[in-house]
Design a protein around this motif. Structure first.
Motif, mmCIF file in Angstrom:
data_model
loop_
_atom_site.group_PDB
_atom_site.id
_atom_site.type_symbol
_atom_site.label_atom_id
_atom_site.label_comp_id
_atom_site.label_asym_id
_atom_site.label_seq_id
_atom_site.Cartn_x
_atom_site.Cartn_y
_atom_site.Cartn_z
ATOM 1 N N ARG A 94 68.384 1.619 -10.642
ATOM 2 C CA ARG A 94 68.030 1.000 -11.919
ATOM 3 C C ARG A 94 67.425 -0.394 -11.759
ATOM 4 O O ARG A 94 66.947 -0.963 -12.730
ATOM 5 C CB ARG A 94 69.252 0.944 -12.840
ATOM 6 C CG ARG A 94 69.642 2.330 -13.376
ATOM 7 C CD ARG A 94 70.765 2.242 -14.364
ATOM 8 N NE ARG A 94 70.537 1.252 -15.394
ATOM 9 C CZ ARG A 94 69.772 1.444 -16.464
ATOM 10 N NH1 ARG A 94 69.184 2.599 -16.636
ATOM 11 N NH2 ARG A 94 69.603 0.491 -17.341
ATOM 12 N N LEU A 95 67.462 -0.950 -10.568
ATOM 13 C CA LEU A 95 66.852 -2.268 -10.367
ATOM 14 C C LEU A 95 65.433 -2.105 -9.843
ATOM 15 O O LEU A 95 65.111 -1.121 -9.190
ATOM 16 C CB LEU A 95 67.674 -3.077 -9.372
ATOM 17 C CG LEU A 95 69.044 -3.549 -9.853
ATOM 18 C CD1 LEU A 95 69.766 -4.268 -8.737
ATOM 19 C CD2 LEU A 95 68.917 -4.442 -11.069
ATOM 20 N N MET A 136 54.157 -1.976 0.427
ATOM 21 C CA MET A 136 54.854 -1.633 -0.815
ATOM 22 C C MET A 136 54.701 -2.696 -1.907
ATOM 23 O O MET A 136 55.311 -2.580 -2.958
ATOM 24 C CB MET A 136 56.342 -1.393 -0.529
ATOM 25 C CG MET A 136 56.634 -0.102 0.227
ATOM 26 S SD MET A 136 56.142 1.362 -0.682
ATOM 27 C CE MET A 136 57.342 1.337 -1.992
ATOM 28 N N VAL A 137 53.883 -3.721 -1.673
ATOM 29 C CA VAL A 137 53.744 -4.780 -2.684
ATOM 30 C C VAL A 137 53.307 -4.238 -4.055
ATOM 31 O O VAL A 137 53.847 -4.656 -5.073
ATOM 32 C CB VAL A 137 52.780 -5.889 -2.191
ATOM 33 C CG1 VAL A 137 52.460 -6.870 -3.305
ATOM 34 C CG2 VAL A 137 53.394 -6.618 -1.024
ATOM 35 N N PRO A 138 52.373 -3.286 -4.118
ATOM 36 C CA PRO A 138 51.958 -2.802 -5.446
ATOM 37 C C PRO A 138 53.097 -2.205 -6.273
ATOM 38 O O PRO A 138 52.980 -2.082 -7.493
ATOM 39 C CB PRO A 138 50.919 -1.718 -5.123
ATOM 40 C CG PRO A 138 50.466 -2.023 -3.743
ATOM 41 C CD PRO A 138 51.607 -2.655 -3.036
ATOM 42 N N PHE A 139 54.202 -1.825 -5.629
ATOM 43 C CA PHE A 139 55.306 -1.199 -6.365
ATOM 44 C C PHE A 139 56.431 -2.190 -6.674
ATOM 45 O O PHE A 139 57.468 -1.804 -7.186
ATOM 46 C CB PHE A 139 55.884 -0.032 -5.560
ATOM 47 C CG PHE A 139 54.870 1.005 -5.197
ATOM 48 C CD1 PHE A 139 54.522 2.000 -6.102
ATOM 49 C CD2 PHE A 139 54.249 0.993 -3.958
ATOM 50 C CE1 PHE A 139 53.578 2.951 -5.775
ATOM 51 C CE2 PHE A 139 53.300 1.945 -3.623
ATOM 52 C CZ PHE A 139 52.962 2.927 -4.533
ATOM 53 N N ALA A 140 56.190 -3.476 -6.338
ATOM 54 C CA ALA A 140 57.291 -4.449 -6.348
ATOM 55 C C ALA A 140 58.040 -4.523 -7.678
ATOM 56 O O ALA A 140 59.235 -4.797 -7.697
ATOM 57 C CB ALA A 140 56.772 -5.825 -5.967
ATOM 58 N N GLY A 145 64.254 3.769 -8.645
ATOM 59 C CA GLY A 145 64.525 5.185 -8.883
ATOM 60 C C GLY A 145 63.276 5.995 -9.155
ATOM 61 O O GLY A 145 63.289 7.222 -9.047
ATOM 62 N N THR A 146 62.168 5.323 -9.542
ATOM 63 C CA THR A 146 60.963 6.067 -9.881
ATOM 64 C C THR A 146 60.098 6.350 -8.658
ATOM 65 O O THR A 146 59.089 7.029 -8.766
ATOM 66 C CB THR A 146 60.104 5.280 -10.901
ATOM 67 O OG1 THR A 146 59.700 4.050 -10.288
ATOM 68 C CG2 THR A 146 60.884 4.978 -12.157
ATOM 69 N N LEU A 147 60.482 5.809 -7.495
ATOM 70 C CA LEU A 147 59.657 5.984 -6.298
ATOM 71 C C LEU A 147 59.986 7.288 -5.581
ATOM 72 O O LEU A 147 61.061 7.860 -5.763
ATOM 73 C CB LEU A 147 59.883 4.825 -5.330
ATOM 74 C CG LEU A 147 59.574 3.423 -5.849
ATOM 75 C CD1 LEU A 147 59.934 2.402 -4.797
ATOM 76 C CD2 LEU A 147 58.120 3.301 -6.246
ATOM 77 N N SER A 148 59.064 7.714 -4.726
ATOM 78 C CA SER A 148 59.319 8.903 -3.907
ATOM 79 C C SER A 148 60.272 8.523 -2.773
ATOM 80 O O SER A 148 60.492 7.343 -2.498
ATOM 81 C CB SER A 148 58.013 9.420 -3.336
ATOM 82 O OG SER A 148 57.585 8.569 -2.290
ATOM 83 N N GLY A 149 60.800 9.557 -2.099
ATOM 84 C CA GLY A 149 61.753 9.299 -1.022
ATOM 85 C C GLY A 149 61.215 8.398 0.070
ATOM 86 O O GLY A 149 61.871 7.456 0.498
ATOM 87 N N GLY A 150 59.984 8.670 0.496
ATOM 88 C CA GLY A 150 59.392 7.880 1.574
ATOM 89 C C GLY A 150 59.222 6.428 1.157
ATOM 90 O O GLY A 150 59.485 5.502 1.927
#
Lengths: 268, 285
Positions: A94-95, A136-140, A145-150
């Protein structure tokens, strides 16, 4: 130079000996793979080193400090020094990603700043740099929880990096990832090992991954260390012994392989 | 890992919100806090929460407490029998009310669960139904049912059952919605019918939750069951309110003590039962 000393380390759960008097010396800067079948004690060994569980017997010391005796603040600082990544990533779904990475800094914070989840600009930049190394900066600012496993595993590695660790433990980091992501995660660990000169100890299920990445392989069976040596000494006879594949005629590494483009090795 | 000013500036320029949240978010948050604190203070003023009033209240409360000593002890069986009967009646009301409510709520809860009832209109209607039932407090229902069924435990049981239907149906259907799809897919892939996926995939996941809810609400109903008697719906509450209105504070306090002991025993027992049952089911999450 020896970094991690494990001597006579045992962990008993009731009558089961999950780890049975393991003795190992791991040198600084090594990339060590731990293999063995499920229940062989690989995860328990890593958890004992990080002190997520307490040993029944024996000791672990790092740079001459006996870490099995540490308490309170010293123990928390050891856990910070000995970063850990997990099979299921263990992020806080959730964070957002940046806060998950900043969790790697909690050992430096007290109750007040943690309650407000307040981190300095320097720490935020450390987190950004770590995320940058893993692309991974674009996803910061996205929820973890919304990301894929990798992607989640790469966030977990970034969290481990901002701890400024002295050793990195990885408990089956690629077991729930597809081959492409598994390669990215293993490559990231290799880069960290080579560039930061960080000791890496990784549990693996896949033998070819272990051969590919690990300079040294430790094999466990029923809690005991059965093999310890360079990857090329891990012959099929040894593998059969470790995995207890006596009954299996076609024990084939390629079946469990998650690597991309590796043609199946033919068992000699 | 050392960080230079240049790097801070670089990442701040690249992703500014890493360092501070958007102005709009901060303003909204400040507005919410101001609203909550403001409303709280306003309510304090409106209801005259002056320290002087609190002080006089505490003084009088101390006097009421002092009537507890010496505690009243029932000397004859003839005198104590109605008290015991009242306590047991309260327990029985809570038990019957809880069971009756659960039996009716159980099938209804499936109608309100998104993963079972896939017709939105029917599901939403059912859910609004739960809400309507829950809008009635047990005490209000009891007052209404007393008019219809007369004084005694019967209206109490019915009031409790009806209000529990709403609560249980809502809680159960949420438990059903919170189950994992994985076991359901497993059963479905083995050729299971819709009913079988529910029976083998969903039910084993929800049953520990349902049992836990049942036990908790039974406890809570034992507590609230004592109030029902005050309006005449049976149980120990009637005797208690009678003693209070007759200024027999010492006896009232002794009854209150007995209620506390009874509730404590129920709490303790249900904690044991819950632990045993949930333990058996393992970690079904």
């Amino acid at each position: 130079m020896t970094a991690l000393n494990i001597s006579g380390l045992s962990k008993h759960f009731g009558t089961t000996k999950a780890v049975d008097s393991a003795t190992l010396d791991i040198e600084a800067g090594q990339f060590v793979g731990v293999i063995g079948r499920s229940g062989a004690g690989k995860s328990t060994l890593l958890r004992l080193i990080n002190r997520l569980i307490e040993p029944t017997e024996g000791s672990v010391s790092f740079d001459g400090v006996d870490i099995t005796k540490l308490k309170g603040k010293a123990l928390r600082q050891w856990r910070r020094d000995c970063a850990m990544i997990f099979q299921q990533f263990n992020l806080v779904d959730r964070l957002d990603v940046i806060t998950n990475v900043l969790i790697g800094r909690v050992a430096e914070h007290g109750v007040l700043s943690s309650t407000a989840m307040r981190f300095s600009d320097e720490e935020r930049t450390m987190a950004a740099k770590a995320l940058d190394r893993l692309d991974m900066v674009p996803f910061a600012l996205q929820r973890a929880g919304t990301l894929s496993g990798g992607q989640q595993q790469r966030v977990a590695i970034a969290r481990a990096l901002v701890q400024n660790p002295r050793i990195m433990l990885a408990d089956e980091p690629i077991a729930s990832l597809d081959p492409g992501n598994a390669t990215r995660v293993m490559d990231a660990l290799r880069t960290i090992n080579e560039e930061d000169k960080l000791t890496v100890l990784v549990n693996l299920h896949t033998l070819d991954t272990a051969r590919e990445y690990c300079g040294r392989i430790i094999a466990m069976r029923q809690g005991q260390v059965m093999f310890d040596g360079p990857a090329h000494e891990l012959t099929d006879a040894v593998v059969r012994d470790i995995y207890g594949a006596d009954g299996l005629d076609d024990f084939n590494e390629a079946v469990t392989s998650t690597s991309v483009g590796n043609r199946p090795r033919v068992a000699a | 890992m050392n960080v230079t000013e240049k790097e801070i500036a670089h990442y701040r320029a690249q992703v500014p919100h890493l360092y501070s949240e958007p102005l709009q978010v901060r303003l909204q948050r400040a507005a919410v806090w101001v609203g909550i604190v403001g409303l709280f203070i306003y309510c304090l003023i409106v209801f005259d929460f002056s320290p002087a009033r609190i002080m006089t209240g505490v003084e009088r409360f101390g006097r009421v407490l002092s009537f507890m000593f010496p505690p009243y002890i029932w000397t004859s069986w003839f005198e104590f029998a109605p008290i015991l009967e009242g306590l047991l009646e309260t327990l029985a009301i809570a038990f019957l009310g809880t069971v009756l409510g659960a039996v009716i709520a159980f099938p209804l809860s499936f109608l309100g669960a998104k993963n079972i009832n896939r017709i939105p209109f029917l599901r939403h209607t059912t859910r609004r139904g739960y809400d309507v039932i829950r809008a009635f407090e047990t005490l209000i229902l009891a007052l209404i049912f007393i008019r219809a069924f007369g004084l005694g435990p019967l209206p109490g049981i019915l009031a409790m059952a009806v209000s529990e239907i709403g609560t249980f149906a809502k809680l159960f259907s949420e438990a059903i919605e919170n189950t994992s799809e994985k076991p359901v897919d497993g059963v479905k892939a083995s050729g299971g019918s819709r009913f079988q996926t529910v029976r083998f995939g969903v039910m084993p996941q929800v049953s520990p939750v349902i049992i836990s809810i049942l036990l908790y609400n039974f406890e809570s109903n034992v507590r609230s069951g004592t109030i029902l008697g005050i309006v005449g719906a049976g149980g120990i509450g009637f005797l208690l309110s009678d003693r209070i209105s007759a200024y027999k504070w010492d006896e009232a306090w002794s009854i209150i003590f007995l209620i506390i002991i009874m509730v404590y025993i129920i709490d303790w027992l249900s904690a044991k039962i819950r632990k045993k049952i949930i333990g058996e089911f393992g970690d079904t999450k």
